[in-house]
Write an enzyme that holds these catalytic residues in place. Structure first.
Site, PDB file in Angstrom:
ATOM      1  N   LEU A   1     -13.914 -24.538  75.775  1.00 16.00           N
ATOM      2  CA  LEU A   1     -14.088 -25.774  76.950  1.00 16.00           C
ATOM      3  C   LEU A   1     -14.821 -27.067  77.134  1.00 16.00           C
ATOM      4  CD1 LEU A   1     -14.865 -23.236  79.925  1.00 16.00           C
ATOM      5  CD2 LEU A   1     -12.637 -24.158  79.324  1.00 16.00           C
TER       6      LEU A   1
ATOM      7  N   GLN B   1     -23.352 -25.942  77.657  1.00 16.67           N
ATOM      8  CA  GLN B   1     -21.966 -26.585  78.580  1.00 16.67           C
ATOM      9  C   GLN B   1     -21.907 -27.003  80.020  1.00 16.67           C
ATOM     10  OE1 GLN B   1     -19.766 -22.922  77.260  1.00 16.67           O
ATOM     11  NE2 GLN B   1     -18.331 -24.920  76.690  1.00 16.67           N
TER      12      GLN B   1
ATOM     13  N   GLY C   1     -15.884 -17.097  78.899  1.00 10.52           N
ATOM     14  CA  GLY C   1     -18.005 -17.391  78.388  1.00 10.52           C
ATOM     15  C   GLY C   1     -17.645 -18.673  78.666  1.00 10.52           C
TER      16      GLY C   1
ATOM     17  N   HIS D   1     -19.346 -16.313  69.183  1.00 10.65           N
ATOM     18  CA  HIS D   1     -18.478 -18.659  69.815  1.00 10.65           C
ATOM     19  C   HIS D   1     -19.689 -18.621  71.129  1.00 10.65           C
ATOM     20  CE1 HIS D   1     -15.129 -21.749  71.120  1.00 10.65           C
ATOM     21  NE2 HIS D   1     -16.457 -21.170  71.769  1.00 10.65           N
TER      22      HIS D   1
HETATM   23 NI    NI Z   1     -17.296 -22.855  73.683  1.00  9.98          NI
END
Ligand code: NI
Length: 185
Positions: A103, A54, A49, A144
């Site tokens: 990540l 991010q 995901g 998450h």
């Molecule tokens: Ni994450």
């Protein structure tokens, strides 16, 4: 399509509250291209995901996919899913502990306990209404990712920091110790 750079812990973009998208903005070609780039980036990093913050874009967009991920061979499969402005409601009383990774927190795993039954309301990438139930592993991934939209990372959710492990130590000391799923966005 373009693989974008993933922001890691310490980058303030990961701690900002992301802003909702209007349907008109979502349907713009530039936004659709960005969603394609998010999918490409998630796949390139072997993530299950990715949330827009991010990749340094503070809008409420999440992509998820679990299909024969080499890093998570035992993980249940999750079809490619794009969530815009997701809202999560917990629908059950039970919780579940899973090893999570991110990540944006490279090379680490930690045990996180979350509700394991939720309802998800969102727009799909075309602006249509999405509403579905998610359980277990899928529910963990959705929560998450949705947390990233509120500036929250999984380590904030850990009750017991003593499980926070580098991947190598996770494999060496923890993986055999239980059979719980491990998930990483
Ligand atoms: Ni994450």
């Amino acid at each position: 399509m373009t693989v974008m750079k993933v922001a890691v812990l310490g980058n303030p973009v990961l701690r900002r509250t992301a802003v909702p998208l209007k349907k008109s903005e979502l349907l713009r070609e530039s936004t659709q291209r960005f969603i394609d780039d998010m999918i490409e980036t998630m796949r390139d990093y072997d993530g299950v995901g990715l949330a827009a913050p991010q990749v340094s874009d503070s809008r409420r967009i999440v992509v998820m996919e679990v299909a024969g991920n080499p890093r998570y061979p035992d993980a249940l499969s999750v079809p490619l899913t794009v969530l815009i402005n997701p809202v999560i409601t917990v629908t059950g009383d039970t919780k579940e502990s899973n090893w999570e990774g991110c990540l944006s927190v490279p090379d680490m795993r930690g045990l996180v306990t979350r509700p394991n039954q939720i309802r998800v309301e969102a727009m799909d990438r075309k602006g249509g209404a999405l509403s579905f139930e998610a359980k277990g592993f899928f529910a963990t991934v959705v929560q998450h990712e949705a947390d990233h939209l509120d500036g929250v990372v999984y380590i904030d959710r850990m009750d017991d920091m003593s499980t926070l492990s580098f991947c190598r130590e996770y494999q060496r000391y923890w993986l055999q110790a239980d059979d719980q799923d491990s998930t990483e966005d």
